[in-house]
Design a protein around this motif. Structure first.
Motif, PDB file in Angstrom:
ATOM      1  N   TYR A  83     -13.330 -10.961  -2.019  1.00 19.55           N
ATOM      2  CA  TYR A  83     -14.681 -10.761  -2.526  1.00 19.55           C
ATOM      3  C   TYR A  83     -15.699 -10.936  -1.399  1.00 19.55           C
ATOM      4  CZ  TYR A  83     -12.901 -10.786  -7.295  1.00 19.55           C
ATOM      5  OH  TYR A  83     -12.228 -10.473  -8.447  1.00 19.55           O
ATOM      6  N   LEU A  84     -15.405 -11.829  -0.474  1.00 20.37           N
ATOM      7  CA  LEU A  84     -16.297 -12.033   0.676  1.00 20.37           C
ATOM      8  C   LEU A  84     -16.318 -10.790   1.559  1.00 20.37           C
ATOM      9  CD1 LEU A  84     -15.439 -15.723   1.597  1.00 20.37           C
ATOM     10  CD2 LEU A  84     -17.169 -14.851   0.001  1.00 20.37           C
ATOM     11  N   ARG A  85     -15.184 -10.112   1.688  1.00 18.06           N
ATOM     12  CA  ARG A  85     -15.143  -8.846   2.426  1.00 18.06           C
ATOM     13  C   ARG A  85     -15.977  -7.780   1.732  1.00 18.06           C
ATOM     14  NH1 ARG A  85      -9.256  -7.349   2.694  1.00 18.06           N
ATOM     15  NH2 ARG A  85     -10.064  -5.535   3.782  1.00 18.06           N
ATOM     16  N   TYR A 132      -9.072 -14.134  -3.776  1.00 13.84           N
ATOM     17  CA  TYR A 132     -10.429 -14.679  -3.785  1.00 13.84           C
ATOM     18  C   TYR A 132     -11.222 -14.386  -2.513  1.00 13.84           C
ATOM     19  CZ  TYR A 132      -9.407 -18.592  -0.681  1.00 13.84           C
ATOM     20  OH  TYR A 132      -9.090 -19.350   0.407  1.00 13.84           O
ATOM     21  N   ALA A 133     -10.602 -14.454  -1.353  1.00 16.10           N
ATOM     22  CA  ALA A 133     -11.326 -14.246  -0.091  1.00 16.10           C
ATOM     23  C   ALA A 133     -11.778 -12.798   0.085  1.00 16.10           C
ATOM     24  CB  ALA A 133     -10.455 -14.673   1.089  1.00 16.10           C
ATOM     25  N   VAL A 159     -26.198 -15.861  -0.669  1.00 18.08           N
ATOM     26  CA  VAL A 159     -25.872 -15.864   0.755  1.00 18.08           C
ATOM     27  C   VAL A 159     -27.154 -16.060   1.557  1.00 18.08           C
ATOM     28  CG1 VAL A 159     -24.809 -14.568   2.643  1.00 18.08           C
ATOM     29  CG2 VAL A 159     -23.998 -14.237   0.296  1.00 18.08           C
ATOM     30  N   LEU A 218     -23.228 -20.084   1.959  1.00 21.66           N
ATOM     31  CA  LEU A 218     -22.721 -19.195   0.918  1.00 21.66           C
ATOM     32  C   LEU A 218     -22.318 -20.036  -0.288  1.00 21.66           C
ATOM     33  CD1 LEU A 218     -21.083 -16.029   0.850  1.00 21.66           C
ATOM     34  CD2 LEU A 218     -19.513 -17.804   0.104  1.00 21.66           C
ATOM     35  N   TYR A 254     -16.704 -17.349  -9.066  1.00 18.80           N
ATOM     36  CA  TYR A 254     -15.701 -16.377  -9.492  1.00 18.80           C
ATOM     37  C   TYR A 254     -15.687 -16.400 -11.009  1.00 18.80           C
ATOM     38  CZ  TYR A 254     -14.338 -16.715  -4.626  1.00 18.80           C
ATOM     39  OH  TYR A 254     -14.345 -16.698  -3.267  1.00 18.80           O
ATOM     40  N   GLU A 264     -19.650  -8.567   2.268  1.00 15.59           N
ATOM     41  CA  GLU A 264     -20.015  -8.344   3.674  1.00 15.59           C
ATOM     42  C   GLU A 264     -20.249  -6.859   3.929  1.00 15.59           C
ATOM     43  OE1 GLU A 264     -20.997  -8.921   7.564  1.00 15.59           O
ATOM     44  OE2 GLU A 264     -20.482 -10.578   6.221  1.00 15.59           O
ATOM     45  N   ALA A 313     -22.601 -14.356  -5.686  1.00 12.66           N
ATOM     46  CA  ALA A 313     -22.796 -15.193  -4.500  1.00 12.66           C
ATOM     47  C   ALA A 313     -24.267 -15.247  -4.144  1.00 12.66           C
ATOM     48  CB  ALA A 313     -21.998 -14.639  -3.318  1.00 12.66           C
ATOM     49  N   ALA A 365     -20.541 -19.396  -4.035  1.00 10.36           N
ATOM     50  CA  ALA A 365     -19.792 -18.340  -4.714  1.00 10.36           C
ATOM     51  C   ALA A 365     -19.312 -18.807  -6.082  1.00 10.36           C
ATOM     52  CB  ALA A 365     -18.598 -17.915  -3.865  1.00 10.36           C
ATOM     53  N   VAL A 369     -24.077 -15.673   8.742  1.00 13.61           N
ATOM     54  CA  VAL A 369     -24.117 -16.365   7.460  1.00 13.61           C
ATOM     55  C   VAL A 369     -24.287 -17.850   7.748  1.00 13.61           C
ATOM     56  CG1 VAL A 369     -22.803 -16.979   5.386  1.00 13.61           C
ATOM     57  CG2 VAL A 369     -22.728 -14.639   6.272  1.00 13.61           C
TER      58      VAL A 369
END
Length: 135
Positions: free
Chosen positions: A29-31, A26-27, A110, A64, A68, A34, A108, A66, A61
């Motif tokens: 997706y933030l990468r 899951y984390a 942001v 956020l 999924y 970004e 997301a 999000a 940021v």
């Protein structure tokens, strides 16, 4: 590039992006989003390193949200679409979606702010302040 046409960033899911179930952790997706934001800013002509070195300004940021929606898996070809939804003097709100063959997997909203080295709000660079907002 205009605000009406989302910026598109292509990426692929690598083994290191997945968890024990074989789906994107899951984390990560933030990468992905970004990296897409960094490329969007670069495509607008903003050199973030120079912006920091010469003007002492950085993006951060602030918020956020999000969602999924469906899993991505190893070796999937993904696209991240970025579009502006709101803008103020020192804040910009983006909608970012991660898609696989047109299907939205992750969405997301942001909120970015522009800050000085001391953390004080700064006006967005002129190229960002001039982006038209759809709607």
């Amino acid at each position: 590039m205009t605000a009406a046409v989302p910026h598109r960033f292509a990426c692929r899911v690598y083994y290191e992006d997945t968890d024990l179930a074989g789906i994107v952790y899951y984390a990560n997706y933030l990468r992905f989003i970004e990296r897409a934001r960094s490329e969007w800013v670069r495509d607008l002509g903003i050199d973030q390193r120079r912006m920091k070195d010469e003007a002492g300004m950085v993006f951060a940021v602030r918020r956020l949200e999000a969602d999924y929606l469906a899993p991505a898996r190893f070796d999937d070809e993904l696209a991240v679409e970025t579009s502006v939804t709101a803008l103020s003097a020192a804040r910009i709100v983006l909608k970012q979606e991660v898609l696989r063959q047109g299907t939205v997997l992750f969405r997301a909203v942001v909120t970015l702010v522009c800050l000085s080295a001391s953390g004080a709000p700064q006006r967005l660079p002129p190229v960002l302040r001039g982006i038209p907002i759809p709607g």
